[in-house]
Design a protein around this motif. Structure first.
Motif, short mmCIF file in Angstrom:
data_model
loop_
_atom_site.label_atom_id
_atom_site.label_comp_id
_atom_site.label_asym_id
_atom_site.label_seq_id
_atom_site.Cartn_x
_atom_site.Cartn_y
_atom_site.Cartn_z
N ASN A 51 82.96 10.59 -53.03
CA ASN A 51 84.23 11.32 -53.09
C ASN A 51 85.31 10.43 -53.68
O ASN A 51 85.11 9.25 -53.90
CB ASN A 51 84.63 11.85 -51.70
N TYR A 52 86.44 11.04 -53.86
CA TYR A 52 87.61 10.38 -54.45
C TYR A 52 88.02 9.13 -53.68
O TYR A 52 88.44 8.13 -54.27
CB TYR A 52 88.73 11.43 -54.45
N ASP A 53 87.89 9.17 -52.36
CA ASP A 53 88.31 8.04 -51.52
C ASP A 53 87.49 6.78 -51.73
O ASP A 53 87.93 5.69 -51.36
CB ASP A 53 88.27 8.43 -50.04
N THR B 288 94.32 10.53 -60.23
CA THR B 288 95.51 11.25 -59.76
C THR B 288 96.34 11.74 -60.94
O THR B 288 96.85 12.87 -60.93
CB THR B 288 96.37 10.34 -58.84
N THR C 9 94.70 14.70 -62.32
CA THR C 9 94.97 15.85 -61.45
C THR C 9 96.35 16.44 -61.74
O THR C 9 96.51 17.66 -61.82
CB THR C 9 94.87 15.42 -59.96
N HIS D 19 86.67 27.45 -55.53
CA HIS D 19 86.69 26.00 -55.35
C HIS D 19 85.52 25.35 -56.09
O HIS D 19 84.38 25.78 -55.94
CB HIS D 19 86.62 25.67 -53.85
N MET E 82 83.31 22.06 -56.60
CA MET E 82 82.93 20.76 -56.03
C MET E 82 81.97 19.99 -56.93
O MET E 82 81.74 18.81 -56.73
CB MET E 82 82.30 20.96 -54.66
N GLU F 252 87.18 19.77 -58.45
CA GLU F 252 88.43 19.63 -57.69
C GLU F 252 88.27 18.64 -56.53
O GLU F 252 89.20 17.91 -56.19
CB GLU F 252 88.85 20.97 -57.12
N THR F 253 87.12 18.67 -55.90
CA THR F 253 86.80 17.76 -54.80
C THR F 253 85.32 17.40 -54.93
O THR F 253 84.62 17.89 -55.80
CB THR F 253 87.02 18.42 -53.42
N GLY F 254 84.87 16.53 -54.05
CA GLY F 254 83.45 16.18 -54.05
C GLY F 254 83.17 14.90 -54.82
O GLY F 254 84.02 14.04 -54.97
#
Length: 160
Positions: free
Chosen positions: A15-17, A28, A31, A104, A106, A137-139
């Motif tokens: 993930n992004y983190d 970012t 985004t 969404h 992912m 968008e996420t994942g």
């Protein structure tokens, strides 16, 4: 006849983190660029951010048009602007975030074929690889150390 095997090695962050701080910052910016996309026809928005070797960051978003071929993808919007404004700068890395505006997303979304060809032109021109990070968008976030990993049989000036 000879058989040729082509392998691609990609790194996948969960993930992004998990991203290093500088890559997260570039993602970012991608985004933020995505929020400026104009995609009323496909309902699919893409943002790209490019880091140049002069520390400039160039962003782009997809811009659609009722005459579909007249639109332009985020990656090419950014890369062509970088080429026109900073013709001597090398592209170090590119971050891309993409997803549907109606559901969404992912799954990591890589650059399309036309964008891969445009990135290939700059990678060959500067004779150094361009790191590419891409995600939905996420994942998961996928990293390619070079455009050659996701477009291994490029068409470039040596073919002309």
């Amino acid at each position: 006849m000879k058989e040729v095997k082509i392998e691609t090695i990609l790194q996948v962050y969960d993930n992004y983190d998990e991203l290093p701080e500088d890559i997260a910052a570039l993602m970012t910016q991608a985004t933020e660029a995505r929020s400026k996309a104009y995609s009323p026809y496909s309902n699919f928005s893409v943002g790209a951010a490019i880091l140049l070797d002069n520390d400039e960051v160039i962003t782009g978003s997809n811009q659609e048009n009722a005459s579909y071929p007249s639109g332009l993808c985020a990656e090419r919007t950014a890369i062509y602007y970088a080429g026109s404004q900073y013709p001597d700068a090398k592209i170090i890395r590119m971050a891309v975030i993409a997803g549907s505006n109606v559901k969404h997303t992912m799954t990591p979304i890589p650059p399309c074929g036309a964008c891969r060809q445009a990135i290939a032109e700059y990678e060959v021109k500067q004779n150094t690889p361009i790191e590419i990070y891409f995600m939905g968008e996420t994942g998961k976030v996928v990293k390619s150390d070079s455009l050659a990993n996701i477009l291994p049989l490029i068409f470039d000036k040596s073919s002309l």
